[in-house]
Structures are given as structure tokens and as C-alpha cells.
Design a protein around this motif. Sequence first.
Motif, PDB file in Angstrom:
ATOM      1  N   ALA A   1      34.529  40.885  29.026  1.00 44.79           N
ATOM      2  CA  ALA A   1      33.105  40.985  29.525  1.00 44.79           C
ATOM      3  C   ALA A   1      33.333  40.888  31.318  1.00 44.79           C
ATOM      4  O   ALA A   1      33.948  39.522  31.089  1.00 44.79           O
ATOM      5  CB  ALA A   1      31.955  40.542  29.132  1.00 44.79           C
ATOM      6  N   TYR A   2      33.383  40.997  32.339  1.00 43.98           N
ATOM      7  CA  TYR A   2      33.190  41.244  33.543  1.00 43.98           C
ATOM      8  C   TYR A   2      31.802  41.182  34.395  1.00 43.98           C
ATOM      9  O   TYR A   2      30.510  41.513  33.296  1.00 43.98           O
ATOM     10  CB  TYR A   2      34.544  42.258  34.212  1.00 43.98           C
ATOM     11  CG  TYR A   2      34.971  42.267  33.858  1.00 43.98           C
ATOM     12  CD1 TYR A   2      36.210  41.527  33.625  1.00 43.98           C
ATOM     13  CD2 TYR A   2      36.194  43.139  32.884  1.00 43.98           C
ATOM     14  CE1 TYR A   2      38.000  41.145  32.585  1.00 43.98           C
ATOM     15  CE2 TYR A   2      37.467  43.302  32.106  1.00 43.98           C
ATOM     16  CZ  TYR A   2      38.421  42.051  32.787  1.00 43.98           C
ATOM     17  OH  TYR A   2      39.551  42.589  31.803  1.00 43.98           O
ATOM     18  N   ARG A   3      31.667  41.041  35.432  1.00 39.99           N
ATOM     19  CA  ARG A   3      30.590  41.381  36.463  1.00 39.99           C
ATOM     20  C   ARG A   3      29.641  41.909  36.396  1.00 39.99           C
ATOM     21  O   ARG A   3      28.874  42.236  35.844  1.00 39.99           O
ATOM     22  CB  ARG A   3      30.792  40.571  37.608  1.00 39.99           C
ATOM     23  CG  ARG A   3      30.508  38.600  37.723  1.00 39.99           C
ATOM     24  CD  ARG A   3      29.962  38.158  37.886  1.00 39.99           C
ATOM     25  NE  ARG A   3      28.169  38.758  38.851  1.00 39.99           N
ATOM     26  CZ  ARG A   3      28.358  38.506  40.119  1.00 39.99           C
ATOM     27  NH1 ARG A   3      29.328  38.069  40.141  1.00 39.99           N
ATOM     28  NH2 ARG A   3      27.474  38.952  40.550  1.00 39.99           N
ATOM     29  N   ASP A   4      30.821  43.131  36.531  1.00 42.04           N
ATOM     30  CA  ASP A   4      30.371  44.414  36.292  1.00 42.04           C
ATOM     31  C   ASP A   4      30.545  45.557  35.113  1.00 42.04           C
ATOM     32  O   ASP A   4      30.163  46.786  35.098  1.00 42.04           O
ATOM     33  CB  ASP A   4      30.073  45.244  38.002  1.00 42.04           C
ATOM     34  CG  ASP A   4      31.794  45.323  38.419  1.00 42.04           C
ATOM     35  OD1 ASP A   4      32.160  45.014  36.850  1.00 42.04           O
ATOM     36  OD2 ASP A   4      31.618  46.375  39.234  1.00 42.04           O
ATOM     37  N   LEU A   5      30.839  44.823  33.946  1.00 44.56           N
ATOM     38  CA  LEU A   5      31.606  45.328  33.224  1.00 44.56           C
ATOM     39  C   LEU A   5      31.053  44.831  32.097  1.00 44.56           C
ATOM     40  O   LEU A   5      32.324  44.142  31.535  1.00 44.56           O
ATOM     41  CB  LEU A   5      33.115  46.311  33.337  1.00 44.56           C
ATOM     42  CG  LEU A   5      33.671  47.390  32.190  1.00 44.56           C
ATOM     43  CD1 LEU A   5      33.222  48.128  31.836  1.00 44.56           C
ATOM     44  CD2 LEU A   5      34.775  46.998  32.527  1.00 44.56           C
TER      45      LEU A   5
ATOM     46  N   ASP B   1      41.919  38.189  34.106  1.00 43.43           N
ATOM     47  CA  ASP B   1      40.708  37.303  33.273  1.00 43.43           C
ATOM     48  C   ASP B   1      41.897  36.143  33.331  1.00 43.43           C
ATOM     49  O   ASP B   1      41.326  34.715  33.292  1.00 43.43           O
ATOM     50  CB  ASP B   1      39.637  37.789  32.110  1.00 43.43           C
ATOM     51  CG  ASP B   1      40.562  37.974  31.167  1.00 43.43           C
ATOM     52  OD1 ASP B   1      41.335  38.772  30.690  1.00 43.43           O
ATOM     53  OD2 ASP B   1      40.651  37.178  29.376  1.00 43.43           O
ATOM     54  N   GLU B   2      43.458  36.202  32.096  1.00 40.12           N
ATOM     55  CA  GLU B   2      43.887  35.098  32.476  1.00 40.12           C
ATOM     56  C   GLU B   2      44.059  34.371  33.867  1.00 40.12           C
ATOM     57  O   GLU B   2      43.828  33.395  34.311  1.00 40.12           O
ATOM     58  CB  GLU B   2      45.167  35.582  31.905  1.00 40.12           C
ATOM     59  CG  GLU B   2      44.759  35.254  30.260  1.00 40.12           C
ATOM     60  CD  GLU B   2      46.174  36.020  29.388  1.00 40.12           C
ATOM     61  OE1 GLU B   2      46.120  35.690  28.683  1.00 40.12           O
ATOM     62  OE2 GLU B   2      47.074  37.128  30.508  1.00 40.12           O
ATOM     63  N   GLU B   3      44.398  35.058  34.653  1.00 40.97           N
ATOM     64  CA  GLU B   3      44.554  35.125  36.184  1.00 40.97           C
ATOM     65  C   GLU B   3      43.315  33.857  37.085  1.00 40.97           C
ATOM     66  O   GLU B   3      43.802  32.904  37.583  1.00 40.97           O
ATOM     67  CB  GLU B   3      45.316  36.458  36.988  1.00 40.97           C
ATOM     68  CG  GLU B   3      45.092  36.112  38.033  1.00 40.97           C
ATOM     69  CD  GLU B   3      45.360  36.752  39.422  1.00 40.97           C
ATOM     70  OE1 GLU B   3      46.113  36.842  40.817  1.00 40.97           O
ATOM     71  OE2 GLU B   3      44.923  37.951  38.643  1.00 40.97           O
ATOM     72  N   ALA B   4      42.476  34.819  36.384  1.00 42.54           N
ATOM     73  CA  ALA B   4      41.129  33.613  36.930  1.00 42.54           C
ATOM     74  C   ALA B   4      41.361  32.529  36.204  1.00 42.54           C
ATOM     75  O   ALA B   4      41.063  30.840  36.713  1.00 42.54           O
ATOM     76  CB  ALA B   4      39.518  34.164  37.092  1.00 42.54           C
ATOM     77  N   ARG B   5      41.211  32.442  35.118  1.00 44.96           N
ATOM     78  CA  ARG B   5      41.390  31.535  33.811  1.00 44.96           C
ATOM     79  C   ARG B   5      42.567  29.920  34.814  1.00 44.96           C
ATOM     80  O   ARG B   5      42.202  29.218  34.639  1.00 44.96           O
ATOM     81  CB  ARG B   5      40.929  31.199  32.177  1.00 44.96           C
ATOM     82  CG  ARG B   5      39.958  32.164  32.486  1.00 44.96           C
ATOM     83  CD  ARG B   5      40.094  32.552  30.322  1.00 44.96           C
ATOM     84  NE  ARG B   5      38.956  33.045  30.252  1.00 44.96           N
ATOM     85  CZ  ARG B   5      37.846  33.128  29.645  1.00 44.96           C
ATOM     86  NH1 ARG B   5      38.128  31.525  29.980  1.00 44.96           N
ATOM     87  NH2 ARG B   5      36.757  33.051  29.822  1.00 44.96           N
ATOM     88  N   VAL B   6      43.503  30.140  35.329  1.00 42.75           N
ATOM     89  CA  VAL B   6      44.570  29.928  35.197  1.00 42.75           C
ATOM     90  C   VAL B   6      44.103  29.400  36.602  1.00 42.75           C
ATOM     91  O   VAL B   6      44.454  27.837  36.558  1.00 42.75           O
ATOM     92  CB  VAL B   6      45.998  30.490  35.012  1.00 42.75           C
ATOM     93  CG1 VAL B   6      47.290  30.383  36.274  1.00 42.75           C
ATOM     94  CG2 VAL B   6      46.017  30.717  33.442  1.00 42.75           C
ATOM     95  N   LEU B   7      43.905  29.573  37.427  1.00 43.89           N
ATOM     96  CA  LEU B   7      43.389  29.337  38.710  1.00 43.89           C
ATOM     97  C   LEU B   7      42.076  28.225  38.853  1.00 43.89           C
ATOM     98  O   LEU B   7      42.809  27.158  39.260  1.00 43.89           O
ATOM     99  CB  LEU B   7      42.915  30.417  39.680  1.00 43.89           C
ATOM    100  CG  LEU B   7      44.271  31.589  40.353  1.00 43.89           C
ATOM    101  CD1 LEU B   7      43.824  32.866  40.745  1.00 43.89           C
ATOM    102  CD2 LEU B   7      44.926  30.734  41.598  1.00 43.89           C
TER     103      LEU B   7
END
Length: 550
Positions: A133-137, A491-497
Motif C-alpha cells: 500500500a502506498y499513499r495513492d495506490l 518502501d524499503e528505502e523509506a523504512r531504511v531512512l
Amino acid sequence: MAVRIRPRAAALAGLLMAVAPFTMGTAQAGPVADAARADRAAGLPLGSKDLPETRSTRKLADGVTLTTIVRGRVAPGDHWTVDVAIPAGELPPSPDPDAPSSVLGSKAAATAVAARLTAAGYRPEVVEERNPAYRDLPAGSQGFTVRLGRYRDQAAASAAARKLKRLGFKGVGMFTGGERTQTSGPWVLHELVIDPHRFAGRIEESHGDGQTGRRTTSRLAAEGGALAAVNGGYFVMDPAAGVPGQPIGAVVEHGRLLHEATDGRIAAILRDGGRRIEFAELSTAIRLRTPDGDHAVAGLNRSPGLIPNCGQAGDRPTAAPLMDVTCTKPDETVVLTPEYGSAPPAGPGAQAVLDPAGTVVSVGPRDGRPVPAGDTVVQSIGTEAAWLTGSLPVGGRLALETTVTDGRGRQVGFGPDDYVIAGGPKLLTRGAQDIRPVADGLVHPGDPSYFYGWGIRRNPRTAIGTDRAGRIILLQADGREPGYSQGLSLDEEARVLHALGATEAMNLDGGGSSAMYAAGTGLVGRPSDPAGERAVGNALLVLPPAAAPH
């Protein structure tokens, strides 16, 4: 006929949420937001909680550290396989070497391809590919792939794909560790942290000698005398989309707009020489002030009629952002400032050359001849060409005016020490994941394979972020190298950051463009292009205090 159909889970708790202890390498205290220290101590949210992780940190300057993180181990179940195009046949050619090479289709289409392969003596597997799930998908099915076999290495998978071609199929070797599913890695990531409260230098966008032309991140960094650098935003690679190296999206240097925005797409604003970072969805309005009144300008420092990634009113086929698609516009005017860096592009239409004072010194065809340094060129095509030849007489005076607004329609101003670099998508906002692939143009209508390959699969990535204390985080993840580093999904990139302390973050160009440089070391990590480090359009440079602004 027996065709196995296997769903692939979009969210695996072990992949997304588990954290692991790690062992430190060389001892330097990592400059991290205090609120994130507990998360750092727990390791990165990649793979299962029992994976090994090491971190080696060194100080590049007061307030600047470089940390290399190695996590995980080779997963016994990861292997090379062959994905078969749906429908069968040659894939559409793409000038972008990072373009997705596998094709998704409906369940019915995939099953039909699998039936043909079964009749030819193969044992295909139909696999459902799902997105988180993403913000608009919303989470759901991206489509189905047809997969064949397990191979010991890429060469064996490629040989099997070539054999399929003789039967009328197009296959491509794929490594299963690149899928957004459970794996044990490994991953290799490099993190630059710059503390503006301690670091007296600057962070700047740099394109070298001109807004066109390509140079490696290492070259831009070395020529600029940088302490460190990462690759920058998106840029033109295909000559059919413009002049190679031409940036895509908003570019501001020393407070001056040098390239129009992909309207509504995210950009990073580097305030006060990069000591303070803001993120905003920017749009631009550009005008020429002439003796007869203001006239709208469609673009800055790009070829007229070609709009990479689209995103402007009147673009064909869409005015919305659309990643890696070049829109067209038959009637428009663009301005090439002295920073353009190449001879004006030749073609149909007309152009006017202005001296540094803004006086029109010539009006004529777009003949591609170089102009004197410091001159500005106005180029028009289609019906706009008649406007130019009829309204811009030799000796007339013109002035260029630009306006930048954010996503709320508020005007954004810039000072002489401000820079802008475009990217996308946004990854984090106020500490929460904020990926909007539809709005960002990553989801192509009628082509589910594009976002699957670009955002859902693991790839090399580069990102810029900030933590609660205002520290700047530049992250570069190696990828597409089985046995060395898998890369990251979006989404992994976001979680790592987030695990590294970032509360705001934006994705930069990745894939073969992803690179990091450190003075005294040179290239950090291993770029994924077979030829080595890729020449790019621009870079973000971390400059020491003694370095003059570029």
C-alpha cells in the motif's frame, strides 16, 4: 496441462518490520537524531531479525561522517530464473538501461503464454506480483508473470532466454533476490550525515560547465573540490528526448531558476548553501517581458517541443508527470540561458539571440550555430515561431521573469545561496511513509510492468533526507549485484531512512546512476552499470569551508 499459479505476498512481516542487532566496525560516534538512536541500535528493517549487520564509520570533516552498512547474507533460496514477456514477442525498445525488462499481464494472458510453453516441453510457473500500500495506490495485484526454471548464474539464465527466442518468446534473466519478497540479502548501503551545526561548509547542486553534457559523480566531485558527493536528479539520456545530460525537473542555482519544474513533482530546496533543506512540490511560470507585453515561456534550457517526464499544461499525451516518457508540444517557446552549455539545438522554427544586456542582436532560423558566451537564446516552434519573428525586432530589449510556487500555490522565493534539485518520489513526511507513485508518474496507464520494475523490485537507490535535529542524510544503496548487494524497493528505502533517523526524505536518481564519492577514497561502493560509473546530469556536492560557491 498443469500450470502452477502462485501468489506473491505484498507484505511480509519479517521483511518490513523485523530489526536486528548489529556489530560496530571502526569506532566513530554516529551523528544521529537522539530520538532515532534506539532504532539505529536495533539495526535496519531488512530481512529477518537474526541477520548479521556491521557498520563502519569514519569522519570526513567536523560534522561530516560516512558510514558503510553491510547487512545479511546470501539467501540459499535466491536464484536466477527467466521471466517470459506477456504477450510473447519482442519487448518495446527503451533507450533507458534502467527501464523494466519484464512484462506483466493479466492472469488469462499469462496462463495462455504458460500453456504455449508447456506444449513446447517447458514447465512454466505463473506468479502473481503484488504491490504494498502506498499513499495513492492501495495494496493489490500488479499482474502476473510467467517464470521458467532455476539457473546457477546470469549466464545460464541468459542462455535459456536466448533459446526461448527461437520459439517466438522473449525471455529475460531475472534474479529472485531482486523481488520484493523475503530474502536474507545481502545489502550494502552508504550513509553520509552532515550536521550543519558543526560543519562550516556547503551542500550544492552542481552540473559542471553547463546544463547539458554528462559527467560522472566522481568527476563533478573532484573538479569541485568536494569532501563527498552523491549523484543528483533525473536527466536526459536519449538524444531523441533532448540534449543528453539536460536536467529533468526544477533546477535552481544561486537563487536563479535554470530549468522549469515537472509541475507538481517533489524537489529538495537547499537553503543557505545547503545548511537547511526543505521539500516541496514545485511548479514554475516563466515569462518574457517584451515591448509588446509579457509572453509565456514553456521551458528553460531544454529543446523546444520535447518535455521529458511531461508535467506541463498542453503536453501530449498527458499534462501529468509520467516518468521516462517524453511528451511533445508542437507550439512553444523556450529560453536557453548562458548556463545551457551547448550550441542551441537546430530544427524547424525561429530563434532570437540576446546579448548579456537583454538586447536582441539577431533573429533567424534555428540553425544550431554556437552563440557568444554570455548570450541568451529564445527558440520558438510551430505557431510560436511566427510570434517570435513578428514581435522580437533586432535592437529590442527583453527580460526573463520566473515564478516558482509550491503545492499550495504559495510563491517560493530564493536567495543567492539557495539551490534546488529535483527528484521523486517523496519517501517520508514528518516521519511517516509518503510514497505516491500515481501522482509522481511512476504508474503508467496500461503498462503495469513499469512500476513493478522501477519501484517494487529492488534496485540501486540514492536519497536525500533530514532528521529532527536538521542534520542532512545522503543515502546510497548498491544493488543489482547478487551475492554483494540486492538494492532496495521504494518502501524499503523509506523504512531504511526512517530507521536511520530521517523524518523527511526524497528519492533521487538511482539504478545505474546511483553513486557516492568521498575525498581520499574516490568512488564509494559499486555502481551497477557493467561499464562502471555512469555519467550523469548533476550531483550533490558536500564542499569544505575553503571551497568557493560554484
